[in-house]
Each structure stands twice: as structure tokens, then as C-alpha cells.
Design a protein around this motif. Structure first.
Motif, short mmCIF file in Angstrom:
data_model
loop_
_atom_site.label_atom_id
_atom_site.label_comp_id
_atom_site.label_asym_id
_atom_site.label_seq_id
_atom_site.Cartn_x
_atom_site.Cartn_y
_atom_site.Cartn_z
N ARG A 1 184.14 -70.75 5.81
CA ARG A 1 184.90 -70.37 4.61
C ARG A 1 184.25 -70.84 3.32
O ARG A 1 184.59 -70.34 2.24
N GLY A 2 183.37 -71.79 3.42
CA GLY A 2 182.73 -72.32 2.22
C GLY A 2 181.31 -71.79 2.05
O GLY A 2 180.61 -71.54 3.03
N ILE A 3 180.88 -71.64 0.80
CA ILE A 3 179.55 -71.14 0.51
C ILE A 3 178.76 -72.23 -0.23
O ILE A 3 179.21 -72.74 -1.26
N VAL A 4 177.62 -72.57 0.33
CA VAL A 4 176.74 -73.56 -0.28
C VAL A 4 175.83 -72.86 -1.29
O VAL A 4 175.17 -71.87 -0.96
N LEU A 5 175.82 -73.37 -2.51
CA LEU A 5 174.97 -72.82 -3.56
C LEU A 5 173.88 -73.81 -3.92
O LEU A 5 174.13 -75.01 -4.01
N SER A 6 172.67 -73.32 -4.09
CA SER A 6 171.54 -74.16 -4.49
C SER A 6 171.10 -73.78 -5.90
O SER A 6 170.98 -72.59 -6.23
N LYS A 7 170.85 -74.80 -6.69
CA LYS A 7 170.36 -74.58 -8.05
C LYS A 7 168.93 -74.04 -7.98
O LYS A 7 168.12 -74.50 -7.16
N VAL A 8 168.61 -73.05 -8.82
CA VAL A 8 167.27 -72.48 -8.82
C VAL A 8 166.72 -72.43 -10.23
O VAL A 8 167.46 -72.52 -11.22
N GLU A 9 165.42 -72.30 -10.30
CA GLU A 9 164.75 -72.09 -11.58
C GLU A 9 163.64 -71.06 -11.36
O GLU A 9 163.14 -70.88 -10.25
#
Length: 616
Positions: free
Chosen positions: A289-297
Motif C-alpha cells: 500500500r505504500g510507495i517509496v519515492l527516491s529523490k533524483v537530480e
């Protein structure tokens, strides 16, 4: 609509036989691009008939239009391909994201169509009815000869015969002198495979869909639920507002570039939307149910986004995920040598060492930045195309929007294509075509915003040099508004050149300078941009205000002078898209004053008389 091949009888019922063999044209698609080409052809035919120009009539192309769906309108129809996940429809409740004043036509004004002043933004079905009425008002049978429910399986070009071989889904074949691809840039959903793989392999337990598939059960997919939208463009902006109206619990917008309309929006009703800038989904939690988000550049050297180690957040309890990642043209029916090279960088013949950018508001801070490979943000320059026709096969034409004012732009491009097919706009040698393209592109590169969006090297220096406190980060600052105005001015000047060269019956200026009408169109673009950036989350009306609730009085018809009127109530409170339900009839009628009525009559007479001269 489609030229009759029978002998013409124009004078005293005398039959005049024409020996000239007109060119045959296969027109693929009857959305706006196909409709507007047929409409331009109908206007040309009516003008020649009025003049008694038998030779001109005989030279008009014989057009066969193929449309896969059951009726005209393209993606503006919400019922075009019901249940077809590989095709695209606009959802029924969609509203426009840009001012209607930028897509009004010279021969059918809004005042004529609606009978009263209208809001700055319109529901989808109002736009569709306007487009269809424009085509059929002088000919109720306008679409009778279009081959609806007829899909094109393949298009090949026989170089020996100099003919296009069109094969339909029923396996029948026909040959044509010219082919016009008018199937639209929104032909199929664009879903990033890497993200889709993350969600699928991670076992996400909620519902996943593309924005084009939100119509049937959108209410139950968002009401009382936590929704994540991937992408921050116009689809995300509109669907987020629709979801709030339906009672969504929360909307999380995830965007890697943070350059779309949703990222520009400074406040959302009821504070129900969070925009997660410079993130991408990279995992699913164990409960699905949860979505892991990664910071990007953005890695400018590799020209791709890369994850920043250790920078992750998790969005919990996500019920629905909607891809708002746009669309792409469906060139599948075209043979490989007939497909334009979309989404490719321009490398050849760019004078990287000799070209210098003119002084502009960003020059002081950025200095002189060398040109890099160019990836044009707008598609008015393609390295293998010249003004909508394929350089390698010049009898292959394409009609689509190539700037940020789609319908108006498509209409002019349809006239341009007709002028090319009839020979009014001659085909220059290949070297001249490429020179024209390069000069147009390099001229556009003097605009800081266009260059930022098209030149990775320039964008890299801008990103690394300009801080968050710079005036260019404040869309409401005077110098930034000036740059936005110049960006719109660039687009309309390119459109103006095509309009003049194509004999379009409306002048908005020239490539060098816009006239009063052209400058008004530019101002509408600026007003639209500011409608989003001037929303205030601390304002007393923040609980309901959207960009569609902005003051519309500065937008007016360039034909009738009629000003846009406010919505009947707050946009969030509108329950219907019917015309009678979105405006205050009294206010709308009062806005259509006697002066406006006189303006309509004057404009109509002017357009009719100048159509006879080929210009309005």
C-alpha cells in the motif's frame, strides 16, 4: 467536404468538362487536424465557386478521409474508443487548461455559437460542440463522405509509382498521390516502463490507470481515498482538481522535473494536494500500500535523472495511482521511412562555435553559454521535416500542433498543408529546407525560456547558477512576466509567418512583429500562466479558489471584443458542464452588448470580403 470528381456546372447549367487530373489525397484521422483540413478545403472550394474559377476547382485535391472511430472530433470525444486501453479519450468531465480566447476561429465566433459571453475556461463538451458546429454550419452534411469506422493498417510509399499504398484493416488497398497523417499527437498512452515495472513487481495492491482511462469509475476510485499521480502536467492538474471536487482524501503528485502546470500552482483547494518535486517511485512497501519515492537530480552530462543516495520518503496507504505521463503519437501504421524522427536531438549543422545568444534578462547572471546538442521543446522544427512535410518523401504530410496553442495552431497548419498540396506554397530544394529549419531554430534559441527547455548545456548552467531567491523563480515578478511574454510572442510570430504564407484568412502580424490581435493572444498566455502562480494558500478563499476562478475580464474575443465572464459559482461547486449551469445567463447576455453585436456584424462582413481577397 470531399471534392466531387464529376464535371462542374457553374454557368447557365452548362456542363464544363475538366481534363486536369487533380491530386488524390489520403487523409488519416478526423480529429481536429483532419476536420480542419477538410474545413480549409471547403472554404477554398466555396471561394473558387463564387469566383467561377473552373481551373482552380479542377486543381483541388480529391480527398479520402479515414477515421477509425464512429464520428469526428478525435480525443475531444469521451466515447471514442470505449474500453480500449491502447487508445486515448478525454474523460467526460475534462475542462480546458488554457483560455478559450486563444482557440476562437475567424469564421465561427463564440458569441455566434453560444449566444452569450462565456467563461475563460470551458468544459470539454462545449469545445467539441463548437468545433463540430464550425465545420457543419454552412454544410450539415460536411462529414457524410468521411469513412468512419475504418482503420488504416499500413501506409507504404512506392517510389517507382510515386504513390502511397493504403491498406485498411479489412485488407483492401488503395493508392494515392499524397498522404496526410492527421491522427493526433495523443494517439496512445505514454507509460514509463521502468516505473510500471517497480509498481508491478513490488506488488502494489491498489488500482493503477492512465489519465485517459479515468472516466468510467473515477468517482469510486478517488472518493475518500489517497491518490498518487505520476507527472505534473495538465492532466495531473485537472484530475487533481476533479478528485478534490469528488471528495478525495489526499492527492500526492510525484514529478521528477517539476516543470509542469501542477508544480507551478501555488495553492490547492482545501490544501489536499502535495507536489513531491524531483522524486520518482522506486519501491513498494511490504503491505503493498505504500510507495517509496527516491529523490533524483538531472545528470546533465548523461542527460538523465539519477537517484540521490539516502534521500527517500514513503507515501503510505495509497489506494489509486494515475499515470499523468502524457501521450505519444501512434505512427504504427506508417512504414519506417515515413515516420518523422520525433524525440531526437538535433546535432547536424548546428554552428556551435559561431552562434552567440543575444543579450536578454538572464545574460547578466549566466553569461555566454556555448550551444550544445538541441532537443527542441516545441516541434515546429524537426530535422527530417520541413513545415509539416517529410523532406525525404515530400508528398508525406503531417498536421499536428507544434506549439502551446494547439487548436489555433492546428487550424493554420491545416491551411499550410492545403497550400502545399495545391502548390500555392512551393517545395524548395532540400538544402533550402534545412537552412530554413536551422534559421528558425537559431532564432528561437535567443529566447531564454525556449533555450532552457531545449539546450541541456544552457539548462545545466541555469540550474547550477540561479538560486531559489532569484527573480526568475518568482513567476509573478515583473522581469519573469516579461520573459514569459517574450516566449509567447516567439510562438505566435512563428504561427503568424505560417498564416501569411498559407493564405490563412486572419492576420495576427508577421514573423518580425505581431499586430494588435497577435499581441492580444500573447497577453492571454501570460494571464493563463499567472492564474496559477498568483494563487495564495493563506488567502481567505484558498479553500475553494482554483486557477479557473481567476478574474477573466482581461481576456476578450479578438473578433467581437466580448469579454470572458466569471463562472456562475466557484468552480469547485459546479456540478454540471452544461452551458446553462456554468454561467450567469444575465451577466453573459449583458456582456454581449450592442457594441459587441455591432462588432460581430462588422467582423463578419470584413472576413467575408477579405476571404474573397484571400486574407482577413
Amino acid at each position: 467536404v470531399i471534392p466531387d470528381t464529376r464535371p462542374y456546372s457553374l454557368f447557365n447549367n452548362t456542363s464544363i468538362m475538366i481534363n486536369t487530373t487533380p491530386p488524390s489525397v489520403a487523409l488519416i484521422g478526423c480529429g481536429p487536424s483532419g476536420m480542419f483540413f477538410l474545413h480549409a478545403l471547403a472554404i477554398r472550394r466555396a471561394k473558387l465557386e463564387e469566383e467561377g474559377n473552373v481551373e482552380g476547382l479542377a486543381a483541388l485535391p480529391v480527398v479520402t478521409c479515414f477515421e477509425r472511430s464512429s464520428g469526428p472530433g478525435g480525443v475531444w470525444r469521451s466515447d471514442r474508443f470505449s474500453g480500449d486501453a491502447k487508445s486515448t479519450n478525454m474523460y467526460k468531465a475534462l475542462w480546458t487548461n488554457g483560455p478559450k480566447e486563444a482557440m476562437e476561429f475567424f469564421d465561427h465566433t463564440y458569441q455566434e455559437h453560444f449566444g452569450c459571453a462565456m467563461p475563460m475556461f470551458l468544459p470539454r463538451e462545449c469545445v467539441l460542440s463548437y468545433l463540430l458546429a464550425r465545420c457543419t454550419k454552412n454544410n450539415p452534411n460536411f462529414f457524410d463522405n468521411v469513412k468512419f469506422n475504418t482503420g488504416v493498417e499500413s501506409v507504404k510509399h512506392d517510389t517507382k509509382l510515386e504513390k502511397f499504398i493504403i491498406k485498411l484493416f479489412d485488407k483492401t488497398e488503395s493508392s494515392f498521390d499524397n498522404c496526410i497523417w492527421a491522427a493526433g499527437l495523443n494517439g496512445k498512452p505514454k507509460i514509463p516502463s521502468s516505473i510500471d515495472a517497480v509498481l508491478t513487481s513490488g506488488g502494489f495492491q491498489g488500482k493503477i490507470m492512465h489519465s485517459s482511462q479515468t472516466d468510467s469509475n473515477f468517482d469510486q476510485d478517488v472518493r475518500g481515498k489517497n491518490v498518487m499521480m505520476i507527472g505534473d502536467g495538465y492532466s495531473a492538474e485537472d484530475l487533481a482538481l476533479q478528485a478534490i471536487k469528488l471528495g478525495v482524501e489526499s492527492v500526492e503528485i510525484v514529478t521528477r522535473a517539476a516543470e509542469g502546470a501542477a508544480s507551478e500552482t501555488t495553492a490547492w483547494p482545501m490544501d489536499k494536494v502535495d507536489v513531491n518535486e524531483n522524486y520518482i517511485p522506486t519501491g513498494v512497501t511490504d503491505d503493498g500500500r505504500g510507495i517509496v519515492l527516491s529523490k533524483v537530480e538531472l545528470d546533465h552530462d548523461q542527460d538523465k535523472y539519477v537517484e540521490i543516495p539516502g534521500r527517500q520518503i514513503t507515501l503510505d496507504d495509497i489506494d489509486t495511482i494515475i499515470y499523468c505521463t502524457g501521450y505519444e503519437p501512434n505512427f504504427g501504421m506508417l512504414d519506417g521511412n515515413l515516420r518523422p524522427a520525433f524525440d531526437t536531438k538535433l546535432k547536424d549543422e548546428i554552428p556551435k562555435d559561431s552562434w552567440k545568444m543575444s543579450t536578454n534578462p538572464m545574460s547578466k547572471d549566466l553569461g555566454e553559454i556555448p550551444l550544445n546538442d538541441i532537443w527542441p521543446e516545441l516541434t515546429f522544427v524537426q530535422q527530417d521535416m520541413y513545415r509539416g512535410r517529410l523532406i525525404s518523401v515530400p508528398s508525406m504530410f503531417f498536421i499536428f500542433e507544434d506549439c502551446d496553442v494547439p487548436l489555433f495552431n492546428i487550424d493554420i497548419n491545416a491551411w499550410r498543408t492545403l497550400a502545399q498540396v495545391t502548390g500555392d506554397l512551393p517545395l524548395p530544394p532540400p538544402e533550402e529546407m534545412r537552412r530554413f529549419n536551422m534559421e528558425t531554430l537559431l532564432h528561437a534559441m535567443h529566447d531564454p525560456i525556449f533555450r532552457y527547455l531545449s539546450d541541456g548545456n544552457y539548462k545545466k548552467h541555469w540550474t547550477m547558477t540561479i538560486g531559489d531567491d532569484h527573480w526568475s523563480e518568482d513567476m509573478s515578478s515583473r522581469p519573469m512576466k516579461g520573459m514569459i511574454r517574450n516566449y509567447w510572442d516567439l510562438q505566435y510570430r512563428i504561427i503568424a509567418r505560417d498564416a501569411l504564407d498559407s493564405g490563412y484568412p486572419l492576420e495576427i502580424g508577421t514573423y518580425k512583429k505581431l499586430n494588435k490581435k497577435g499581441k492580444a493572444l500573447v497577453s492571454f498566455g501570460v494571464i493563463d500562466e499567472c492564474a496559477r502562480t498568483e494563487l495564495d494558500e493563506d488567502s481567505p478563499d484558498a479553500s475553494w479558489r482554483t486557477f479557473r476562478d481567476c478574474n477573466p475580464s482581461k481576456c476578450h474575443s479578438i473578433f467581437t471584443g466580448t469579454k470572458a465572464v466569471p463562472l456562475k459559482c466557484h468552480w469547485m461547486d459546479l456540478e454540471s458542464c452544461e452551458t446553462i449551469d456554468i454561467i450567469d445567463q444575465t451577466a453573459g447576455e449583458e456582456n454581449c452588448s450592442a457594441r459587441s453585436y455591432h462588432c460581430v456584424q462588422t467582423m463578419t462582413k470584413s472576413v467575408v470580403s477579405k476571404l474573397r481577397l484571400g486574407r482577413a
